[in-house]
Design a protein around this motif. Structure first.
Motif, PDB file in Angstrom:
ATOM      1  N   ASP A  54       8.408 -25.881  -9.016  1.00  0.00           N
ATOM      2  CA  ASP A  54       7.500 -24.732  -9.107  1.00  0.00           C
ATOM      3  C   ASP A  54       7.118 -24.190  -7.739  1.00  0.00           C
ATOM      4  N   LYS A  55       7.389 -24.976  -6.689  1.00  0.00           N
ATOM      5  CA  LYS A  55       7.012 -24.548  -5.338  1.00  0.00           C
ATOM      6  C   LYS A  55       8.163 -24.826  -4.376  1.00  0.00           C
ATOM      7  N   PRO A  56       8.212 -24.121  -3.251  1.00  0.00           N
ATOM      8  CA  PRO A  56       9.292 -24.354  -2.288  1.00  0.00           C
ATOM      9  C   PRO A  56       9.159 -25.737  -1.660  1.00  0.00           C
ATOM     10  N   GLY A  57      10.287 -26.246  -1.192  1.00  0.00           N
ATOM     11  CA  GLY A  57      10.281 -27.567  -0.571  1.00  0.00           C
ATOM     12  C   GLY A  57      11.702 -28.001  -0.257  1.00  0.00           C
ATOM     13  N   CYS A  59      15.138 -30.484  -1.371  1.00  0.00           N
ATOM     14  CA  CYS A  59      15.832 -31.103  -2.496  1.00  0.00           C
ATOM     15  C   CYS A  59      15.714 -32.623  -2.366  1.00  0.00           C
ATOM     16  N   PRO A  60      15.324 -33.332  -3.427  1.00  0.00           N
ATOM     17  CA  PRO A  60      15.204 -34.787  -3.338  1.00  0.00           C
ATOM     18  C   PRO A  60      16.558 -35.495  -3.215  1.00  0.00           C
ATOM     19  N   LYS A  61      17.647 -34.820  -3.571  1.00  0.00           N
ATOM     20  CA  LYS A  61      18.971 -35.447  -3.531  1.00  0.00           C
ATOM     21  C   LYS A  61      19.646 -35.292  -2.169  1.00  0.00           C
ATOM     22  N   CYS A  62      19.565 -34.086  -1.590  1.00  0.00           N
ATOM     23  CA  CYS A  62      20.313 -33.848  -0.346  1.00  0.00           C
ATOM     24  C   CYS A  62      19.437 -33.383   0.822  1.00  0.00           C
ATOM     25  N   GLY A  63      18.187 -33.018   0.561  1.00  0.00           N
ATOM     26  CA  GLY A  63      17.292 -32.606   1.631  1.00  0.00           C
ATOM     27  C   GLY A  63      17.387 -31.141   2.018  1.00  0.00           C
ATOM     28  N   MET A  64      18.237 -30.351   1.307  1.00  0.00           N
ATOM     29  CA  MET A  64      18.345 -28.915   1.615  1.00  0.00           C
ATOM     30  C   MET A  64      17.083 -28.186   1.150  1.00  0.00           C
ATOM     31  N   THR A  65      16.806 -27.051   1.776  1.00  0.00           N
ATOM     32  CA  THR A  65      15.658 -26.233   1.409  1.00  0.00           C
ATOM     33  C   THR A  65      15.906 -25.584   0.050  1.00  0.00           C
ATOM     34  N   LEU A  66      14.895 -25.657  -0.821  1.00  0.00           N
ATOM     35  CA  LEU A  66      14.992 -25.037  -2.139  1.00  0.00           C
ATOM     36  C   LEU A  66      14.849 -23.526  -2.002  1.00  0.00           C
ATOM     37  N   VAL A  67      15.612 -22.782  -2.798  1.00  0.00           N
ATOM     38  CA  VAL A  67      15.579 -21.318  -2.770  1.00  0.00           C
ATOM     39  C   VAL A  67      15.069 -20.808  -4.101  1.00  0.00           C
ATOM     40  N   LYS A  68      14.541 -19.584  -4.062  1.00  0.00           N
ATOM     41  CA  LYS A  68      14.004 -18.963  -5.262  1.00  0.00           C
ATOM     42  C   LYS A  68      15.124 -18.737  -6.274  1.00  0.00           C
ATOM     43  N   LYS A  69      14.878 -19.157  -7.513  1.00  0.00           N
ATOM     44  CA  LYS A  69      15.872 -18.991  -8.571  1.00  0.00           C
ATOM     45  C   LYS A  69      15.721 -17.598  -9.160  1.00  0.00           C
ATOM     46  N   GLU A  70      16.822 -16.875  -9.205  1.00  0.00           N
ATOM     47  CA  GLU A  70      16.816 -15.525  -9.775  1.00  0.00           C
ATOM     48  C   GLU A  70      16.849 -15.625 -11.292  1.00  0.00           C
ATOM     49  N   PRO A  71      16.103 -14.765 -11.998  1.00  0.00           N
ATOM     50  CA  PRO A  71      16.151 -14.797 -13.455  1.00  0.00           C
ATOM     51  C   PRO A  71      17.543 -14.417 -13.957  1.00  0.00           C
ATOM     52  N   ALA A  72      17.945 -15.039 -15.046  1.00  0.00           N
ATOM     53  CA  ALA A  72      19.267 -14.759 -15.610  1.00  0.00           C
ATOM     54  C   ALA A  72      19.318 -13.328 -16.104  1.00  0.00           C
ATOM     55  N   LYS A  73      20.385 -12.640 -15.751  1.00  0.00           N
ATOM     56  CA  LYS A  73      20.551 -11.261 -16.196  1.00  0.00           C
ATOM     57  C   LYS A  73      21.133 -11.252 -17.592  1.00  0.00           C
TER      58      LYS A  73
END
Length: 83
Positions: A54-57, A59-73
């Motif tokens: 629900d918030k940026p941060g 990734c617990p698996k690889c450590g990459m920065t989480l990006v905003k998920k675009e709504p499905a078109k």
């Protein structure tokens, strides 16, 4: 006779004008009652799309920065012609 016809046309025109103005107001009132819910923002990892937050941060698996998920078109279907 001309005065009677002129009065009849004037009354008819007045009645049409009154009814026409009343019908346009009801349409605009119904559009104001719709409420739109804001979309819930989710963040995901580009390498692991199953990771959602629900918030940026990070990734617990690889450590990459989480990006905003675009709504499905919504997919649009091709128009079918009836013959």
């Amino acid at each position: 006779m001309k005065k009677v016809m002129l009065m009849a046309v004037a009354i008819l025109f007045s009645a049409v004008t009154v009814f026409a103005t009343n019908t346009t107001n009801t349409v605009s009132d119904t559009t104001k009652t719709k409420k739109v819910k804001p979309a819930k923002v989710q963040y995901t990892c580009t390498m692991h799309p199953e990771v959602l937050s629900d918030k940026p941060g990070k990734c617990p698996k690889c450590g990459m920065t989480l990006v905003k998920k675009e709504p499905a078109k919504k997919k649009t279907e091709p128009m079918k012609m009836k013959m």
